[in-house]
Design an enzyme around this catalytic site. Sequence first.
Site, mmCIF file in Angstrom:
data_model
loop_
_atom_site.group_PDB
_atom_site.id
_atom_site.type_symbol
_atom_site.label_atom_id
_atom_site.label_comp_id
_atom_site.label_asym_id
_atom_site.label_seq_id
_atom_site.Cartn_x
_atom_site.Cartn_y
_atom_site.Cartn_z
ATOM 1 N N HIS A 167 0.817 -1.220 0.000
ATOM 2 C CA HIS A 167 0.000 0.000 0.000
ATOM 3 C C HIS A 167 0.850 1.270 0.000
ATOM 4 C CE1 HIS A 167 0.437 -0.438 4.469
ATOM 5 N NE2 HIS A 167 0.429 0.881 4.448
ATOM 6 N N ASP A 197 0.121 -7.701 1.349
ATOM 7 C CA ASP A 197 0.487 -6.290 1.498
ATOM 8 C C ASP A 197 2.004 -6.111 1.581
ATOM 9 O OD1 ASP A 197 0.005 -3.561 1.621
ATOM 10 O OD2 ASP A 197 -0.068 -3.538 3.813
ATOM 11 N N SER A 274 4.720 2.570 7.926
ATOM 12 C CA SER A 274 4.426 1.438 7.054
ATOM 13 C C SER A 274 5.648 1.019 6.256
ATOM 14 C CB SER A 274 3.316 1.800 6.067
ATOM 15 O OG SER A 274 2.095 1.297 6.482
#
Length: 536
Positions: A167, A197, A274
């Site tokens: 993402h 992911d 992230s």
Amino acid sequence: MWVRDLKMKDLKSRLSNSTIMNFGATKFLTRRFAVAVLAIAVIGGMATFSFTKSAKAATPAPAASALDDNSVGALLSLDHAMETLAARVTPAVVNVTVVSKSKATSSDEGGMPDLQQFFGPNNPFGQDGQQFGRHFRFQQQPQNRIEHGLGSGVIISPDGYIVTNNHVIDGAVDIRVTMSNKEVYSAKLVGADPLTDLAVIKINGNGFPSVPFGNSANLHPGQTVLAFGNPYGLQFTVTRGIISALNRPNPDASDRRKPGEFIQTDAAINPGNSGGALVNAHGELIGINTFLISGSGSFAGMGFAIPTQIVQPTVDTLIKYGKVTHGFIGIQIADVTPDNAKFFHLSKAEGALVSDVTPDSPGAKAGMKTGDVITELDGKAITDAGQLQMLVGQKRPGDTVHLDVMRDDKPINVAVTLGDLNSPNNTEAASTEHKGRWGVSLGDLDQNARNELQQEGASQGVNIHGAIVENVVPGSPADNAGISRGDVIMEVDRKPMKSASDVAQALGSVANGQDVLVLVWSNGGSTFRVLHPTEG
């Protein structure tokens, strides 16, 4: 002359007298001045003495001496170890900035759930996360637009391969990587896997600092971990905490195919983390920071990372092939719990319970049945549904796996040739068990409900039958079981139900004080629920 002399003498006398007068006046004034000066001096001296005395009174006593090294040797050793660890890992952590094209949309509907992602609106866990908190809202425009995003990554090899989240780079048209020494590199996308992911990008060069993979299977709650990343754009931040829990399930109810097994940590991670590294005390990469759960959008004590049991094989495949194809059996599975284990005559609450088998799937063709309990895969013990899902997902389509299964109190072995999870309509879902007791109003499925449910079930290859739940009494056994209005009870004590009367009769025949096992279709999937009778 005399006169003159007289005058001069007189003048001299006058001058002398005058001088004397003046002098006398000067002496008089001098005496007065001296008295005044003496007075001032006395007052000044008193003031000086008073000030000196006051200053001496305001001077604090010497502070206690610092603790010597011997007294805090353990803490100093810990600090030194943390500093050494941070200095070792930080050079291999990178800041990832991207330019991406957003998809056209006509409104700001949806948004980012408070299962907070660390990168803009590209949410890998779907929109069904409201139970975890408020939503971030991103104003959508009715046309494509350029967006700038920020995330983190970690270098895993000296030749420049970097792991990050899918993402972070999803839709990117330009990727830039900034090192801790402020050098900036252009990066290219090697491959990405939306299901896990994860993504791999690469920068050109050699001799880059890197972090080795560790084995997340060896982790235990309470172990020290450090989280690295770029929260809120504050580059190269390191936070310290412990492993709070392991094997946390997939939080995205909208896509149960996504694997769970997340590492939970209280090391502070925030938006921008992230793709950053979660490392153990040896400086080994044990997880990739991915999301947090919070009611505010900022860290609230619960951050989650993808374990290296998933990261490493996925990354290896992405580097080798540029994409990942996941194997699948075609079943829905749930954990074996202390509640439901007795209904399957299991001595331990371990294994993966099959709650549904998709028609024409590899599992169906191999003879898998609802109610089977999978205890081993290729000789490896299965502790829960998430583990089985992870292991199967790491296999390639066409691989054959051997499952040890408990069926009707008998052990059997089932060989399954895996299909391709990426093919349309293929699902491999792990769900969560719920507890409960009795208390539902039931009805038969009318034609409209049957058509709607059959259409819903057909997308997953499930034939929905039984009784629809029309009402649930708050605080009742069914309410405690997590059963809601609109759910469908398909089985009672592992017997298929065709109508409301079948379900009512089956529930009514359960002996007083005994639990009952029901198979429920709810929210696009079927799960086994244990209903506990009301006490008294």
